[in-house]
Design a protein around this motif. Structure first.
Motif, PDB file in Angstrom:
ATOM      1  N   ALA A 138     -50.215 -48.342  49.006  1.00 59.52           N
ATOM      2  CA  ALA A 138     -49.200 -49.356  48.434  1.00 59.52           C
ATOM      3  C   ALA A 138     -49.665 -50.609  48.568  1.00 59.52           C
ATOM      4  N   TYR A 139     -50.311 -50.973  49.565  1.00 56.85           N
ATOM      5  CA  TYR A 139     -50.678 -52.401  49.967  1.00 56.85           C
ATOM      6  C   TYR A 139     -51.885 -52.752  48.822  1.00 56.85           C
ATOM      7  N   MET A 140     -52.592 -51.771  48.653  1.00 57.76           N
ATOM      8  CA  MET A 140     -54.073 -51.966  47.664  1.00 57.76           C
ATOM      9  C   MET A 140     -53.625 -52.057  46.422  1.00 57.76           C
ATOM     10  N   TRP A 141     -52.539 -51.475  46.057  1.00 59.13           N
ATOM     11  CA  TRP A 141     -51.986 -51.465  44.677  1.00 59.13           C
ATOM     12  C   TRP A 141     -51.128 -52.760  44.583  1.00 59.13           C
ATOM     13  N   ALA A 142     -50.462 -53.094  45.695  1.00 58.30           N
ATOM     14  CA  ALA A 142     -49.750 -54.593  45.425  1.00 58.30           C
ATOM     15  C   ALA A 142     -50.542 -55.608  45.256  1.00 58.30           C
ATOM     16  N   VAL A 143     -51.964 -55.487  46.139  1.00 55.77           N
ATOM     17  CA  VAL A 143     -52.790 -56.683  45.835  1.00 55.77           C
ATOM     18  C   VAL A 143     -53.451 -56.586  44.538  1.00 55.77           C
ATOM     19  N   GLN A 144     -53.650 -55.342  44.162  1.00 56.85           N
ATOM     20  CA  GLN A 144     -54.298 -55.348  42.550  1.00 56.85           C
ATOM     21  C   GLN A 144     -53.299 -55.698  41.554  1.00 56.85           C
ATOM     22  N   ASP A 145     -52.042 -55.589  41.526  1.00 56.44           N
ATOM     23  CA  ASP A 145     -51.121 -55.978  40.613  1.00 56.44           C
ATOM     24  C   ASP A 145     -51.131 -57.378  40.682  1.00 56.44           C
ATOM     25  N   GLU A 146     -51.303 -58.109  41.630  1.00 52.87           N
ATOM     26  CA  GLU A 146     -51.158 -59.574  41.841  1.00 52.87           C
ATOM     27  C   GLU A 146     -52.466 -60.180  41.301  1.00 52.87           C
TER      28      GLU A 146
END
Length: 290
Positions: A139-147
Motif C-alpha cells: 500500500a505504501y509502495m503504491w502510494a509513492v508510485q501514485d504520487e
C-alpha cells in the motif's frame, strides 16, 4: 461512476485482511503457526502473483523512469524540522529515490525472510507519520508510485505535452485509444474474477480443510491465499486505472463501463463512449489492441 468507488472499497477490504482473509476464522489460520511472514512475497509492482506471463505493469515499463526532470514539480520539500515528503509538494526526483529505496528494502527483507520495517519518508494525503509506518508494504509502495505519477503530471513539460496532445487528438485516435484500453480491460477481468473467487471465505476455508492438519501444507495454503490477495489488489488497481483513463479527457461515457453481476464478478456493462459529441464505441462493439 459507482464502480470506481466500489473498486476502492474492494481494495480497502483486501488491505484490512493482511493477517487473515475477511470472514475467515482466526482459529483456522492459527494452525499455520508463526513461521510465515505477515506479508506475501515481494511481487514486481503491477505483476500477477503467479508470474504466469500476464503482466500488469502500472508504469508501462517497470524500472524505467519517465523522462521527467528531478525538480519537475517543486524544489526540495524536506527540512531539518520536517524530513518528510508530503503529497502534492514532493518532487518527482525525491519520490523516485524513495520508491526505489523502499523496493530495495522489500526485496532484501524478502531475501532474509523478514518483515520490512525500514523507515518511510513520504506521507500520503490523509496520513500521519505514525499511520504511514503502520501501512501495508505494498500500500505504501503504491502510494509513492501514485504520487510520483502525479508529480510528473504537474511538471510544465508534461502539462505542455498534454495540451498539445489534446489539441491534436482526433476522432480516429481517440477511438483507437479507447478500444485499446477496453481490450486490455476485457482481457484482465477473467484473471481478476478468478482470483477474487479464490478469496471468498468459503473458498479459503475449503482449501484449508482440504490439506488436513499437516503444518507444512497449512502454511502453504495460507501463503497461497496471501499471494492471491496481493494479486487481486494489484489487478484491481490496474482495472481501476483503465476505467479512469477511458473516462478522462474529451471522452464522455454514458452508462457503466464496469459492473458487478449477481455472483459478485466484474464484467463490462452497458455503455457508449463519445468524443466531442460523436459516439465512437459502445459495449456491443468488438475491441481491438493497437
Amino acid at each position: 461512476m459507482q464502480i470506481s468507488s466500489d473498486l476502492t472499497v474492494t481494495i480497502q477490504k483486501l488491505l484490512s485482511a493482511r493477517s487473515g482473509l475477511v470472514g475467515t476464522s482466526q482459529q483456522t489460520f492459527a494452525k499455520a503457526g508463526t513461521a510465515l511472514r505477515t506479508e506475501a512475497p515481494v511481487i514486481r509492482p503491477g505483476a500477477t502473483g503467479d508470474e504466469d506471463g500476464t503482466e500488469y505493469d502500472l508504469f508501462g515499463s517497470f524500472g524505467q523512469a519517465p523522462d521527467v526532470p528531478a525538480t519537475s514539480s517543486a524544489s526540495s520539500t524536506t527540512t531539518a524540522d520536517d524530513p518528510y515528503m508530503h503529497a502534492g509538494k514532493a518532487n518527482y526526483g525525491e519520490l523516485y529515490a524513495e520508491y526505489t529505496r523502499f523496493i530495495a528494502s522489500m526485496i532484501e527483507a524478502d531475501r532474509q525472510h523478514k518483515d520490512s520495517t525500514v523507515e518511510r519518508h513520504f506521507i500520503p494525503a490523509g496520513e500521519t507519520r505514525e499511520t504511514v509506518m503502520a501501512m501495508d508494504e505494498h500500500a505504501y509502495m503504491w502510494a509513492v508510485q501514485d504520487e510520483m505519477e502525479a508529480a510528473a503530471d504537474r511538471s510544465p513539460q508534461a502539462q505542455g505535452n498534454k495540451t498539445i496532445a489534446n489539441q491534436g487528438l482526433n476522432y480516429g485516435d481517440a477511438t483507437r485509444m479507447a478500444s485499446d484500453a477496453l481490450f486490455s480491460l476485457q482481457k484482465a477481468l477473467p484473471a481478476l474474477n478468478d482470483t477474487l473467487a479464490r478469496l471468498t471465505p468459503k473458498a479459503v476455508e475449503e482449501r484449508m480443510q482440504s490439506v488436513g492438519d499437516d503444518p507444512k501444507l497449512q502454511r502453504l495454503a495460507q501463503q497461497v491465499a496471501k499471494n492471491d490477495m496481493l494479486s487481486a489488489r494489484s489487478s484491481l488497481r490496474y482495472v481501476d486505472r483503465i476505467v479512469r483513463s477511458v473516462e478522462s479527457g474529451s471522452n464522455k461515457v454514458d452508462g457503466a463501463i464496469l459492473v458487478k453481476n449477481g455472483q459478485g464478478q466484474y464484467q463490462l456493462g452497458d455503455f457508449s463512449i463519445s468524443f466531442n459529441g460523436q459516439v465512437m464505441l459502445t459495449s456491443k462493439d468488438t475491441f481491438k489492441a493497437f
